[in-house]
Design a protein around this motif. Sequence first.
Motif, PDB file in Angstrom:
ATOM      1  N   LEU A  47      14.471 -12.231 -13.775  1.00 24.63           N
ATOM      2  CA  LEU A  47      15.110 -13.534 -13.962  1.00 24.63           C
ATOM      3  C   LEU A  47      16.564 -13.454 -13.541  1.00 24.63           C
ATOM      4  N   SER A  48      17.034 -14.502 -12.862  1.00 21.49           N
ATOM      5  CA  SER A  48      18.424 -14.525 -12.412  1.00 21.49           C
ATOM      6  C   SER A  48      18.871 -15.961 -12.219  1.00 21.49           C
ATOM      7  N   ASN A  49      20.159 -16.197 -12.428  1.00 21.07           N
ATOM      8  CA  ASN A  49      20.739 -17.506 -12.126  1.00 21.07           C
ATOM      9  C   ASN A  49      21.280 -17.553 -10.708  1.00 21.07           C
ATOM     10  N   LYS A  50      21.294 -16.409 -10.024  1.00 23.96           N
ATOM     11  CA  LYS A  50      21.851 -16.330  -8.672  1.00 23.96           C
ATOM     12  C   LYS A  50      20.781 -16.214  -7.603  1.00 23.96           C
ATOM     13  N   CYS A  51      19.566 -15.939  -7.985  1.00 20.35           N
ATOM     14  CA  CYS A  51      18.433 -15.779  -7.065  1.00 20.35           C
ATOM     15  C   CYS A  51      17.238 -16.532  -7.648  1.00 20.35           C
ATOM     16  N   PRO A  52      16.171 -16.674  -6.886  1.00 19.05           N
ATOM     17  CA  PRO A  52      14.933 -17.171  -7.474  1.00 19.05           C
ATOM     18  C   PRO A  52      14.439 -16.191  -8.544  1.00 19.05           C
ATOM     19  N   ASP A  53      13.601 -16.668  -9.428  1.00 21.78           N
ATOM     20  CA  ASP A  53      12.938 -15.778 -10.377  1.00 21.78           C
ATOM     21  C   ASP A  53      11.751 -15.148  -9.661  1.00 21.78           C
ATOM     22  N   MET A  65      -2.148 -13.435  -9.239  1.00 23.06           N
ATOM     23  CA  MET A  65      -0.876 -13.909  -9.762  1.00 23.06           C
ATOM     24  C   MET A  65      -0.415 -15.169  -9.025  1.00 23.06           C
ATOM     25  N   LEU A  66      -0.703 -15.250  -7.732  1.00 26.28           N
ATOM     26  CA  LEU A  66      -0.323 -16.428  -6.953  1.00 26.28           C
ATOM     27  C   LEU A  66      -1.002 -17.679  -7.497  1.00 26.28           C
ATOM     28  N   SER A  67      -2.223 -17.519  -7.989  1.00 29.21           N
ATOM     29  CA  SER A  67      -2.973 -18.677  -8.504  1.00 29.21           C
ATOM     30  C   SER A  67      -2.530 -19.075  -9.899  1.00 29.21           C
ATOM     31  N   SER A  74       8.764 -16.900  -7.652  1.00 31.16           N
ATOM     32  CA  SER A  74       8.365 -16.312  -6.379  1.00 31.16           C
ATOM     33  C   SER A  74       7.683 -14.969  -6.610  1.00 31.16           C
ATOM     34  N   LEU A  75       6.763 -14.613  -5.732  1.00 30.86           N
ATOM     35  CA  LEU A  75       6.026 -13.357  -5.844  1.00 30.86           C
ATOM     36  C   LEU A  75       6.477 -12.345  -4.799  1.00 30.86           C
ATOM     37  N   LYS A  76       6.515 -11.090  -5.220  1.00 27.51           N
ATOM     38  CA  LYS A  76       6.701  -9.973  -4.319  1.00 27.51           C
ATOM     39  C   LYS A  76       5.647  -8.924  -4.665  1.00 27.51           C
ATOM     40  N   ILE A  90      -1.457 -10.278   2.955  1.00 24.43           N
ATOM     41  CA  ILE A  90      -0.362 -10.889   2.211  1.00 24.43           C
ATOM     42  C   ILE A  90       0.763 -11.199   3.188  1.00 24.43           C
ATOM     43  N   PRO A  91       1.396 -12.370   3.089  1.00 23.82           N
ATOM     44  CA  PRO A  91       2.515 -12.664   3.995  1.00 23.82           C
ATOM     45  C   PRO A  91       3.560 -11.554   3.969  1.00 23.82           C
ATOM     46  N   LYS A  92       4.036 -11.145   5.158  1.00 29.86           N
ATOM     47  CA  LYS A  92       5.004 -10.056   5.234  1.00 29.86           C
ATOM     48  C   LYS A  92       6.251 -10.338   4.407  1.00 29.86           C
ATOM     49  N   SER A  93       6.611 -11.612   4.296  1.00 28.31           N
ATOM     50  CA  SER A  93       7.802 -11.970   3.525  1.00 28.31           C
ATOM     51  C   SER A  93       7.629 -11.697   2.037  1.00 28.31           C
ATOM     52  N   ASP A  94       6.372 -11.566   1.583  1.00 30.13           N
ATOM     53  CA  ASP A  94       6.099 -11.329   0.164  1.00 30.13           C
ATOM     54  C   ASP A  94       5.743  -9.876  -0.119  1.00 30.13           C
ATOM     55  N   LEU A  95       5.829  -9.011   0.877  1.00 30.77           N
ATOM     56  CA  LEU A  95       5.399  -7.630   0.732  1.00 30.77           C
ATOM     57  C   LEU A  95       6.587  -6.685   0.794  1.00 30.77           C
ATOM     58  N   VAL A  96       6.680  -5.822  -0.210  1.00 33.43           N
ATOM     59  CA  VAL A  96       7.727  -4.806  -0.270  1.00 33.43           C
ATOM     60  C   VAL A  96       7.167  -3.499   0.272  1.00 33.43           C
TER      61      VAL A  96
END
Length: 372
Positions: A47-53, A65-67, A74-76, A90-96
């Motif tokens: 959780l953050s006030n400066k970024c998405p949760d 979890m997406l469902s 947001s999911l990572k 999984i979308p590359k933007s959501d993959l670490v």
Amino acid sequence: MEGRWDKNKEKLKSLLDKYNLDVLILTGKENIIYSTGIRDPTEVLILSNKCPDYLLTSTLDYFRMLSRAPKDISLKAFYRPGEKGTEPPIPKSDLVEGGLIDAIKLISSQCGNKIAADLQWANYTIGNYLNEQLKIQDLSNDIIKIREIKDDWEVEFITNSINASEKALRDALNVLESNPSENEVEAVFYSSLMNQNAWGEAFPTIVGFYENTALPHYNPGNVRLQKPGPVLIDFGANMNGYLSDMTRSLWFGEGGKEYKKLIETVAEAQSEAIDSIKPGVEAWEPDKAARLVFDRENITRYFNHGLGHGVGVEIHEAPYLRPNSKEILEPGMIVTVEPGIYYPGLYGVRIEDMVYITKNKARLITKFSRIL
């Protein structure tokens, strides 16, 4: 319903402003449920006030979890040990490109360097990393205090859990005449919960017959109810993440005069304890009120646990009604009141109900008759 959980999330995020922090990392499954309403969430919520949760989850659980995750989270996805090198859809933007520690490091570093976490719920590996590498501030006690006080909608959810568990108890009691085993009674209870769309039991249901009733944390077995004797059932439901916790003791069949008398004594101790609960009272005082009843009968040594505990998204949470507990009871708390007397090798009696602390007193929110 989502908006209700969001209120809980905002309560926890208020700690960021209170302590001038950038990030709050939640590792405890219960804290994630409390913040999101996700059933069986994985793995870490940031959780953050400066970024998405962000919810960090394994590649295996990404689509589940997406469902279920609220739209504002947001999911990572990260790789579990040994799975790096696979190519999940999984979308590359959501993959670490790494494991959970890598995901925590990546996301938290993007949101600031003043970081807090709920270390009380962290496992050793994550806790050690957060404490040693990120030098986090532990906000576990603050989170405990926030969760102690229930909003009206949380009381409603817990009441729904109570209603489901009481319906399941009725179904379980109905099979006693068929000479069931302890396991079979538990199976009926569990089946009834699932037919009511529960998430499951609040904890493994305790069903004990005869001398097994003297074992407070007994695991049901194959003992059959084939002759008159004592029965103890400790039970609860999980409805939408909120739990309930009750116990009933009864004598099955003919006789049982002494056991029934003990039930009445335990019920009296419980009533005295409930009458003593109100805002401003220290948490040891209700426990003492129950023990005074047992002192009169010279059986206090057989009451070998605390009187009760808070219930919410965890089955045991603050406040705790124990002999040495100095916490001040407040409006909005929900606690169990569960005095018990246990004679080893003979039998035991426990009666457990849940009360909601209002502005003036304790209001009983369980309804099932205490004397069966």
